[in-house]
Design a protein around this motif. Structure first.
Motif, PDB file in Angstrom:
ATOM      1  N   PRO A  51     -30.542   9.763  13.455  1.00 45.89           N
ATOM      2  CA  PRO A  51     -30.453   9.855  12.135  1.00 45.89           C
ATOM      3  C   PRO A  51     -29.385  10.442  11.446  1.00 45.89           C
ATOM      4  CG  PRO A  51     -31.988  11.424  12.909  1.00 45.89           C
ATOM      5  CD  PRO A  51     -31.652  10.600  13.962  1.00 45.89           C
ATOM      6  N   ALA A  52     -28.614  11.362  12.156  1.00 42.15           N
ATOM      7  CA  ALA A  52     -27.402  11.983  11.664  1.00 42.15           C
ATOM      8  C   ALA A  52     -26.230  10.994  11.401  1.00 42.15           C
ATOM      9  CB  ALA A  52     -27.025  13.243  12.502  1.00 42.15           C
ATOM     10  N   PHE A  53     -26.362   9.867  12.401  1.00 43.79           N
ATOM     11  CA  PHE A  53     -25.307   8.896  12.646  1.00 43.79           C
ATOM     12  C   PHE A  53     -25.527   7.906  11.295  1.00 43.79           C
ATOM     13  CE2 PHE A  53     -22.815   5.268  14.220  1.00 43.79           C
ATOM     14  CZ  PHE A  53     -21.680   5.786  14.385  1.00 43.79           C
ATOM     15  N   LEU A  54     -26.839   7.815  10.798  1.00 39.47           N
ATOM     16  CA  LEU A  54     -26.967   6.967   9.348  1.00 39.47           C
ATOM     17  C   LEU A  54     -25.910   7.547   8.325  1.00 39.47           C
ATOM     18  CD1 LEU A  54     -30.751   6.874   9.525  1.00 39.47           C
ATOM     19  CD2 LEU A  54     -29.149   5.155  10.366  1.00 39.47           C
ATOM     20  N   LEU A  55     -25.715   8.753   8.284  1.00 33.59           N
ATOM     21  CA  LEU A  55     -24.549   9.046   7.280  1.00 33.59           C
ATOM     22  C   LEU A  55     -23.293   8.491   7.395  1.00 33.59           C
ATOM     23  CD1 LEU A  55     -25.837  12.938   6.915  1.00 33.59           C
ATOM     24  CD2 LEU A  55     -26.200  10.916   5.386  1.00 33.59           C
ATOM     25  N   VAL A  56     -23.032   8.307   8.642  1.00 33.51           N
ATOM     26  CA  VAL A  56     -21.557   7.460   8.860  1.00 33.51           C
ATOM     27  C   VAL A  56     -21.629   6.076   8.585  1.00 33.51           C
ATOM     28  CG1 VAL A  56     -20.127   6.902  10.930  1.00 33.51           C
ATOM     29  CG2 VAL A  56     -21.193   9.173  10.741  1.00 33.51           C
ATOM     30  N   THR A  57     -22.825   5.482   8.835  1.00 31.29           N
ATOM     31  CA  THR A  57     -22.722   3.725   8.488  1.00 31.29           C
ATOM     32  C   THR A  57     -23.325   3.571   7.180  1.00 31.29           C
ATOM     33  OG1 THR A  57     -25.054   3.856   9.576  1.00 31.29           O
ATOM     34  CG2 THR A  57     -23.179   3.609  11.060  1.00 31.29           C
ATOM     35  N   LEU A  58     -24.268   4.337   6.653  1.00 32.48           N
ATOM     36  CA  LEU A  58     -24.740   3.653   5.354  1.00 32.48           C
ATOM     37  C   LEU A  58     -23.895   3.717   4.068  1.00 32.48           C
ATOM     38  CD1 LEU A  58     -28.368   5.098   5.333  1.00 32.48           C
ATOM     39  CD2 LEU A  58     -27.467   2.645   5.265  1.00 32.48           C
ATOM     40  N   PRO A  59     -22.801   4.586   4.179  1.00 34.02           N
ATOM     41  CA  PRO A  59     -22.024   4.661   2.852  1.00 34.02           C
ATOM     42  C   PRO A  59     -21.439   3.181   2.477  1.00 34.02           C
ATOM     43  CG  PRO A  59     -21.954   6.802   3.949  1.00 34.02           C
ATOM     44  CD  PRO A  59     -22.535   5.759   4.564  1.00 34.02           C
ATOM     45  N   ILE A  60     -21.184   2.419   3.493  1.00 38.26           N
ATOM     46  CA  ILE A  60     -20.510   1.196   3.292  1.00 38.26           C
ATOM     47  C   ILE A  60     -21.388   0.494   2.226  1.00 38.26           C
ATOM     48  CG2 ILE A  60     -21.273  -0.256   5.473  1.00 38.26           C
ATOM     49  CD1 ILE A  60     -18.160  -1.212   5.517  1.00 38.26           C
ATOM     50  N   ALA A  77     -18.833  12.593   7.241  1.00 37.57           N
ATOM     51  CA  ALA A  77     -20.013  12.411   8.192  1.00 37.57           C
ATOM     52  C   ALA A  77     -19.598  12.312   9.632  1.00 37.57           C
ATOM     53  CB  ALA A  77     -20.735  11.262   7.695  1.00 37.57           C
ATOM     54  N   THR A  78     -18.405  11.454   9.769  1.00 36.53           N
ATOM     55  CA  THR A  78     -18.054  11.581  11.102  1.00 36.53           C
ATOM     56  C   THR A  78     -17.502  12.812  11.621  1.00 36.53           C
ATOM     57  OG1 THR A  78     -16.927   9.157  10.413  1.00 36.53           O
ATOM     58  CG2 THR A  78     -16.294  10.307  12.406  1.00 36.53           C
ATOM     59  N   VAL A  79     -16.533  13.490  10.965  1.00 36.74           N
ATOM     60  CA  VAL A  79     -16.311  14.898  11.474  1.00 36.74           C
ATOM     61  C   VAL A  79     -17.771  15.867  11.884  1.00 36.74           C
ATOM     62  CG1 VAL A  79     -15.350  17.199  10.624  1.00 36.74           C
ATOM     63  CG2 VAL A  79     -14.226  15.096  10.073  1.00 36.74           C
ATOM     64  N   ALA A  80     -18.590  15.689  10.791  1.00 34.88           N
ATOM     65  CA  ALA A  80     -19.898  16.363  11.059  1.00 34.88           C
ATOM     66  C   ALA A  80     -20.462  16.127  12.365  1.00 34.88           C
ATOM     67  CB  ALA A  80     -20.823  16.410   9.863  1.00 34.88           C
ATOM     68  N   HIS A  81     -20.679  14.657  12.554  1.00 33.86           N
ATOM     69  CA  HIS A  81     -21.123  14.234  13.731  1.00 33.86           C
ATOM     70  C   HIS A  81     -20.485  14.427  15.057  1.00 33.86           C
ATOM     71  CE1 HIS A  81     -23.484  11.163  16.261  1.00 33.86           C
ATOM     72  NE2 HIS A  81     -24.240  11.248  15.165  1.00 33.86           N
TER      73      HIS A  81
END
Length: 176
Positions: A51-60, A77-81
């Motif tokens: 679910p944390a990776f959703l923050l990387v992909t959804l903003p597009i 989000a990528t840095v945080a992940h």
């Protein structure tokens, strides 16, 4: 609630859906991975990475509204992940995501300053991801693919934006 989705087109949903589905599949693969032949062993196999990776992909999904904000959120989000989960395989989704963002920068960023800012943000996303990607032998060899990919998709976006601009200002478009 409708205001948040204002201006989003059907293909935006398709793009965000594909990136998100691919991200979920890749993160699931990381949780189930027993591959010991990776250049760098996985740091974790926790389900929290999915679910944390959703923050990387959804903003597009909101790329048409504010592509620079999307790049900023995606970078954070990528840095945080990367900080939270360490060595994982992310390149299979993050690289195509940055290519799509490069296209979006050319199409929607506007001024050259905004475009330069967007492209720098994209390179930051790539660098952060590549420095802790389990499947990458060398950041330099990965950048040999990543940077030309960004350039290619940016060029395609610039070409499309040029065509759109010419069509909207042509005398036949005004009378049609």
């Amino acid at each position: 609630m409708n205001e948040i989705f204002k201006g989003i087109r059907p293909l935006d949903y398709v793009l965000a859906g594909l990136m998100t589905a691919g991200g979920v599949a890749m993160m699931y693969e990381n949780t189930a991975s027993l591959d010991t032949n990776l250049p760098h062993p996985l740091s974790t196999t926790t389900w929290a990475m999915v679910p944390a990776f959703l923050l990387v992909t959804l903003p597009i999904l909101w790329r048409r509204r504010s592509v620079l904000a999307v790049i900023g959120i995606t970078a954070l989000a990528t840095v945080a992940h990367v900080v939270a989960f360490g060595w994982l395989t992310r390149c299979g989704i993050v690289l195509p995501l940055t290519f799509a963002l490069a296209y979006a920068v050319a199409r929607f960023a506007g001024s050259w300053r905004n475009q330069a800012t967007g492209l720098v943000g994209i390179v930051v996303i790539q660098l952060v991801m590549l420095f802790r990607d389990s499947s990458i032998d060398s950041v330099a060899s990965a950048l040999a693919i990543a940077l030309p990919g960004v350039a290619l998709f940016y060029a395609i976006g610039a070409f499309v934006q040029n065509r759109v601009t010419k069509q909207s200002t042509s005398p036949t478009a005004v009378h049609a």
